[in-house]
Design an enzyme around this catalytic site. Structure first.
Site, PDB file in Angstrom:
ATOM      1  N   LYS A 105      -0.431   8.039 -18.657  1.00  0.00           N
ATOM      2  CA  LYS A 105      -1.381   6.973 -18.971  1.00  0.00           C
ATOM      3  C   LYS A 105      -2.247   6.625 -17.750  1.00  0.00           C
ATOM      4  O   LYS A 105      -2.415   5.470 -17.387  1.00  0.00           O
ATOM      5  CB  LYS A 105      -0.639   5.724 -19.462  1.00  0.00           C
ATOM      6  N   HIS A 107      -3.676   4.991 -12.363  1.00  0.00           N
ATOM      7  CA  HIS A 107      -2.933   4.569 -13.551  1.00  0.00           C
ATOM      8  C   HIS A 107      -3.709   3.477 -14.279  1.00  0.00           C
ATOM      9  O   HIS A 107      -4.284   2.583 -13.653  1.00  0.00           O
ATOM     10  CB  HIS A 107      -1.545   4.059 -13.158  1.00  0.00           C
ATOM     11  N   HIS A 108      -3.716   3.572 -15.608  1.00  0.00           N
ATOM     12  CA  HIS A 108      -4.495   2.633 -16.415  1.00  0.00           C
ATOM     13  C   HIS A 108      -3.981   1.203 -16.280  1.00  0.00           C
ATOM     14  O   HIS A 108      -4.693   0.239 -16.583  1.00  0.00           O
ATOM     15  CB  HIS A 108      -4.455   3.055 -17.889  1.00  0.00           C
ATOM     16  N   ALA A 109      -2.743   1.026 -15.813  1.00  0.00           N
ATOM     17  CA  ALA A 109      -2.228  -0.326 -15.602  1.00  0.00           C
ATOM     18  C   ALA A 109      -2.945  -1.027 -14.457  1.00  0.00           C
ATOM     19  O   ALA A 109      -2.940  -2.252 -14.368  1.00  0.00           O
ATOM     20  CB  ALA A 109      -0.723  -0.276 -15.314  1.00  0.00           C
ATOM     21  N   ILE A 150      -6.374  -0.523 -13.587  1.00  0.00           N
ATOM     22  CA  ILE A 150      -7.781  -0.810 -13.865  1.00  0.00           C
ATOM     23  C   ILE A 150      -8.110  -0.472 -15.316  1.00  0.00           C
ATOM     24  O   ILE A 150      -7.400   0.295 -15.970  1.00  0.00           O
ATOM     25  CB  ILE A 150      -8.737   0.002 -12.957  1.00  0.00           C
TER      26      ILE A 150
END
Length: 505
Positions: free
Chosen positions: A23, A137-139, A141
């Site tokens: 992800k 990681h999408h967490a 930004i």
């Protein structure tokens, strides 16, 4: 910094991650070096990258205690040589070769024991160019905050030799002067969250009633799309990618003729291209395909790194209709879906996104997603860029910026767009086992751009070309097709003389 809890939507990207479905999000930027660049230009650039300070959130490591909520923790030591790397392509240094490297780099998980990001400077690209591949990681930004940092680290002057990396760019420092002296708006976050959850619950109830046919609405709802090869489960971490570019001014002109947005024009083009792609693979569509379209709910003044998005479902037009009619259908569906969520607060939109994302993940892990009808067939994200000016990094002009995103539950195809100058750069990411020849889809996007433009504008023959740059990890170099006065060329065959691109949500 004292440890802070990871917000729910950001946390979802950690909790739903697997080796088969990382992800993280990424981008590949291509730069043209100055003609007078010294032989050690890139070595010096890499050295300056490694000397740049690391600021939040790039200094954070996720911490998952046995008891309590997961938290962001400031890293005590950052091994910059792990995060910033330097490599070179073998000759001749084509974009096909570059994307083979990117596909491999993008497939692997980021190490959660470290801050979850990396940057790779890749030299040896033909035409006196080099590339920078980044993944985060999408967490950490979302699309908008990532673009602000990526473009904010560049300069509009070719003479500016300052190096401000993505991980050292601090948008908050830029805004301190603007906010000094202004009274802050005091809000109760718990009350806001409670109201948001209640609104989201009420909205989900409305959607459920519509799904059970107890409520009428023109908006597309989850679990009502047809199943295609884009809905096959992801079992491996291998990916296929393709890239292409459209001229933003011409896309805008097409939208202006129908009083619709760039995003709606792009959705119509993608819908027609997907219908063609599926038909070529023996899956002739019999009903409209559905796109999940992320919506940024971030205010213009908000430069925080946390994810602030929700999403709506949009039908991509009936199979076989004319280009103009397809666009009209996309506009109708988009308007209906937006109208459904127009009254929701930002908190409710985010809570709705968390609920839907969690539901999709639960269905995927339980295999129930293979029994219920899919919610969507493709994720299409359009992230607006900085403007029309050229951007530079230590005198090197950025000529392209292709987003390489992530795959969400229930679908194995992501199409993300990112704009800069007059270019609308497309990055297509797919599961290689389900869509090994995704380059055919990018070529179809260019053809249907030409067909829609011809239908709406009767384009004169003097128009500039839309340029295709397509790659998949194990394909032969593709043959591009010319269509309707918008000529296309694959980068594998020849250098493009004119590129143009448009935004990515």
């Amino acid at each position: 910094m004292s440890n802070t809890s990871i917000p729910p939507l950001d946390l979802m990207f950690f909790l739903t991650e697997s080796a088969q479905s990382p992800k993280h999000v990424g981008a590949i930027q291509i730069f043209e070096m100055p003609k007078n660049a010294p032989a050690n230009y890139l070595q010096e650039l890499v050295a300056r990258f490694k000397q740049a300070p690391v600021v939040a959130p790039f200094s954070y490591t996720p911490y998952f205690p046995r008891l309590g909520m997961p938290q962001w923790k400031e890293s005590e030591e950052i091994d910059i040589n792990y995060h910033v790397r330097h490599s070179a392509l073998p000759g001749p240094g084509t974009e096909d070769q570059l994307m083979e490297v990117v596909q491999r780099l993008h497939s692997s998980l980021l190490d959660r024991r470290r801050p979850c990001w990396m940057c790779q400077i890749i030299e040896g690209l033909e035409g006196n160019r080099f590339a920078i591949y980044s993944k985060i990681h999408h967490a950490y930004i979302d699309g908008m905050s990532g673009v602000k940092r990526m473009y904010g680290s560049l300069s509009t002057s070719p003479k500016d030799d300052t190096v401000v990396t993505t991980w050292s760019f601090d948008p908050n420092a830029r805004n301190k002067k603007k906010t000094q002296g202004r009274p802050s708006k005091r809000t109760n976050p718990l009350m806001q969250q409670a109201r948001g959850v209640m609104e989201a619950y009420q909205f989900m109830t409305k959607v459920g009633l519509q799904w059970m046919k107890l409520r009428e609405s023109d908006a597309q709802i989850p679990f009502s799309a047809r199943r295609t090869r884009m809905n096959k489960p992801i079992q491996w971490d291998t990916r296929s990618t393709a890239i292409c570019t459209l001229p933003l001014d011409r896309v805008k002109k097409m939208g202006k003729t129908r009083q619709c947005t760039v995003n709606e024009v792009v959705l119509a083009i993608i819908g027609a291209a997907l219908d063609e792609y599926l038909s070529a693979h023996g899956e002739t569509p019999t009903a409209p395909l559905v796109a999940l379209c992320p919506m940024s709910i971030r205010s213009k003044s908000d430069d925080s790194a946390r994810t602030q998005v929700s999403a709506v479902h949009v039908r991509l037009g009936d199979p076989g209709v004319s280009p103009g009619r397809r666009l009209a259908q996309v506009v109708e569906s988009s308007a209906a879906s937006k109208a459904e969520v127009a009254s929701l607060s930002a908190e409710a939109m985010m809570d709705y996104g968390v609920m839907v994302f969690a539901l999709y993940e639960l269905l995927e892990r339980s295999k129930l997603d293979q029994i219920l009808a899919p919610s969507y067939n493709v994720l299409v994200s359009n992230v607006p860029g900085p403007g029309e000016e050229d951007l530079y990094l230590c005198g090197s002009r950025m000529v392209a910026s292709y987003p390489i995103s992530t795959l969400l539950p229930g679908v194995n195809l992501n199409v993300t767009l990112l704009s800069h100058g007059n270019s609308l750069d497309f990055g297509l990411l797919a599961d290689r086992h389900a869509l090994p020849d995704v380059h055919l889809l990018s070529e179809a996007i260019l053809r249907h751009f030409g067909e829609l433009e011809k239908a709406l504008l009767a384009a004169p023959s003097s128009r500039r070309r839309a340029v295709s740059r397509t790659t998949t990890r194990h394909k032969a170099k593709p043959k591009a097709k010319a269509k309707a006065k918008a000529k296309t060329k694959t980068r594998a065959k020849s250098k493009a003389k004119a590129t143009a691109a448009a935004p990515v949500n």
